[in-house]
Write a protein that holds these residues in place. Structure first.
Motif, mmCIF file in Angstrom:
data_model
loop_
_atom_site.group_PDB
_atom_site.id
_atom_site.type_symbol
_atom_site.label_atom_id
_atom_site.label_comp_id
_atom_site.label_asym_id
_atom_site.label_seq_id
_atom_site.Cartn_x
_atom_site.Cartn_y
_atom_site.Cartn_z
ATOM 1 N N LYS A 95 0.835 -1.196 0.000
ATOM 2 C CA LYS A 95 0.000 0.000 0.000
ATOM 3 C C LYS A 95 0.873 1.251 0.000
ATOM 4 O O LYS A 95 2.061 1.201 0.351
ATOM 5 C CB LYS A 95 -0.978 0.002 1.181
ATOM 6 N N GLU A 96 0.257 2.360 -0.365
ATOM 7 C CA GLU A 96 0.989 3.582 -0.687
ATOM 8 C C GLU A 96 1.874 4.067 0.443
ATOM 9 O O GLU A 96 3.032 4.460 0.222
ATOM 10 C CB GLU A 96 -0.026 4.662 -1.095
ATOM 11 N N GLU A 139 0.311 -1.118 -9.674
ATOM 12 C CA GLU A 139 1.149 0.072 -9.896
ATOM 13 C C GLU A 139 2.630 -0.286 -9.821
ATOM 14 O O GLU A 139 3.441 0.214 -10.623
ATOM 15 C CB GLU A 139 0.810 1.134 -8.858
ATOM 16 N N LEU A 140 2.992 -1.131 -8.874
ATOM 17 C CA LEU A 140 4.389 -1.547 -8.744
ATOM 18 C C LEU A 140 4.847 -2.331 -9.969
ATOM 19 O O LEU A 140 5.973 -2.145 -10.462
ATOM 20 C CB LEU A 140 4.571 -2.389 -7.480
ATOM 21 N N LEU A 190 -1.531 -1.740 -4.164
ATOM 22 C CA LEU A 190 -0.457 -1.107 -4.935
ATOM 23 C C LEU A 190 0.231 -2.069 -5.898
ATOM 24 O O LEU A 190 1.101 -1.655 -6.664
ATOM 25 C CB LEU A 190 0.582 -0.519 -3.964
#
Length: 411
Positions: free
Chosen positions: A201-202, A233-234, A230
């Motif tokens: 998570k961010e 996105e990663l 996340l």
């Protein structure tokens, strides 16, 4: 002393040795109340693993609103308390959660002294009914146990006037978290793995790990253990930076497998980022990695610098150049690497073992039993509410129904 501990933490077998140590303390009759499972915030189900249960009683019971931190409670808790007749009720939960309110009221009915655990290290004002729940628990807790010093300061600022004791809480079992065999010498250009365990998570700052990887030698790798929002996105970031083949996402692994995973990492990194409503409260994974003699690198968010102290390396939050420099120090200086591996294990043994935490909690219990002031708490039995709290429960469930539906839809 009869102690009733109410906790979802101990569904994980790696945490249970702490209760065995607590049960060894003189005069302690310990009973644990725990659910059969806990729905974690990453969508997985953590099932109760009764591996280390010698010396104390375990009551596995149902939980309403399982997985919802602020809303859950144990509907059979009143019956359990009448059976156990505790003198101390240890509520392993924050003061603003309904489970704490429910257990505290039941403890007062049994004329038992209650304590709650606080990790919240940022001052926050909660909306109704959580604000009222928090204030109720402030008024009626015999002791507040803060996991870190910042949490103790928040309690004082929010109006808690009772005794506060700082105890890190859930310690590390040095027999579980340890190297099963010595780490072999690393040859030149051999793979060097940077590891992370936890929610993706961010606020954990994980994109920084991938950004750092792009500036490190080709033999460096990153492994993420855990799930979270996340992940996509990663993965996209890794492709964009051309390092996707050097990154592994292992997903969730059982708690008993974490020590072996940490042993396989060359360094553990926790790059957390402080946010207006969050900063790292402890970083238990750091202590676990140190116990496995895996050097640690952490950002300066929240409690991380205090957990690591001089047993690892620190960098400013969000500073990729400093993170890269920390990794390169370990790559270039084998003596430093060995020193930090040894120092980390030593620091864990001195400060974060389950035996040490259990002894500190026992001292809190003794203080509660001996203090005349604290004996006054719990001497009043409320008569204005039904014993099973049906009215309270129905009112509360109605107030949070929309929130629960919303959370389930988001999940």
């Amino acid at each position: 002393m009869r102690v009733l501990m109410i906790s979802k933490t101990f569904v994980a077998s790696t945490s249970q040795r702490q209760l065995e140590e607590l049960a060894k303390c003189p005069g302690v009759e310990l009973t644990l109340v725990t659910p059969a499972y806990w729905n974690t915030d990453d969508g997985s189900k953590q099932v109760f693993e009764p591996r280390y249960t010698a010396g104390y009683r375990v009551i596995v019971t149902s939980m309403t609103f399982n997985g919802h931190f602020h809303l859950y409670y144990y509907p059979r808790l009143g019956q359990i308390m009448r059976e156990v007749r505790p003198e101390i009720v240890h509520i392993d939960e924050e003061p603003y959660n309904f489970a704490t309110f429910h257990a505290m009221r039941l403890a007062r009915q049994q004329q038992a002294k209650g304590l709650f655990i606080a990790w919240q290290n940022i001052y926050r004002s909660y909306p109704p009914p959580f604000r009222q729940i928090e204030q109720y628990n402030y008024r009626h807790a015999a002791v507040a146990v803060a996991g870190v010093a910042d949490a103790a300061e928040v309690l004082k600022r929010k109006g808690f006037n009772g005794p506060i004791r700082i105890v890190p809480q859930h310690g590390i079992d040095p027999e579980i978290y340890r190297r099963s065999e010595p780490r072999p010498p690393r040859s030149s250009n051999a793979p060097f793995t940077l590891g992370y365990v936890g929610r993706l998570k961010e606020e954990k700052g994980l994109p920084l790990l991938i950004e750092a990887l792009a500036s490190l030698p080709q033999y460096c790798r990153v492994v993420f253990i855990g799930h979270g929002p996340l992940k996509d996105e990663l993965e996209q970031q890794a492709v964009h930076l051309g390092v996707a083949e050097r990154i592994t996402f292992k997903g969730i692994v059982p708690t008993y497998a974490i020590p072996q995973e940490m042993q396989q990492m060359d360094v553990f990194v926790l790059p957390s980022l402080t946010r207006p409503n969050w900063k790292e409260q402890f970083g238990r994974v750091l202590a676990e990695a140190m116990a496995c003699e895996t050097p640690v690198i952490g950002s300066r968010s929240g409690e991380i610098p205090h957990v690591i102290d001089d047993a690892g390396l620190l960098f400013e939050e969000g500073n990729v150049n400093e993170l890269v420099a920390c990794v390169r120090r370990l790559l270039d200086d084998s003596a430093l690497y060995t020193h930090l591996a040894t120092k980390g294990r030593q620091r864990m043994l001195e400060h974060y073992t389950q035996e040490r935490i259990a002894r500190q909690m026992y001292e809190v219990y003794e203080e509660m039993m001996k203090s005349k002031l604290l004996q006054w708490f719990g001497s009043v039995t409320p008569t204005d509410k039904p014993e099973d709290f049906r009215e309270v429960r129905e009112e509360f469930e109605k107030a949070v129904a929309e929130e629960v539906v919303s959370e389930r839809e988001e999940g």
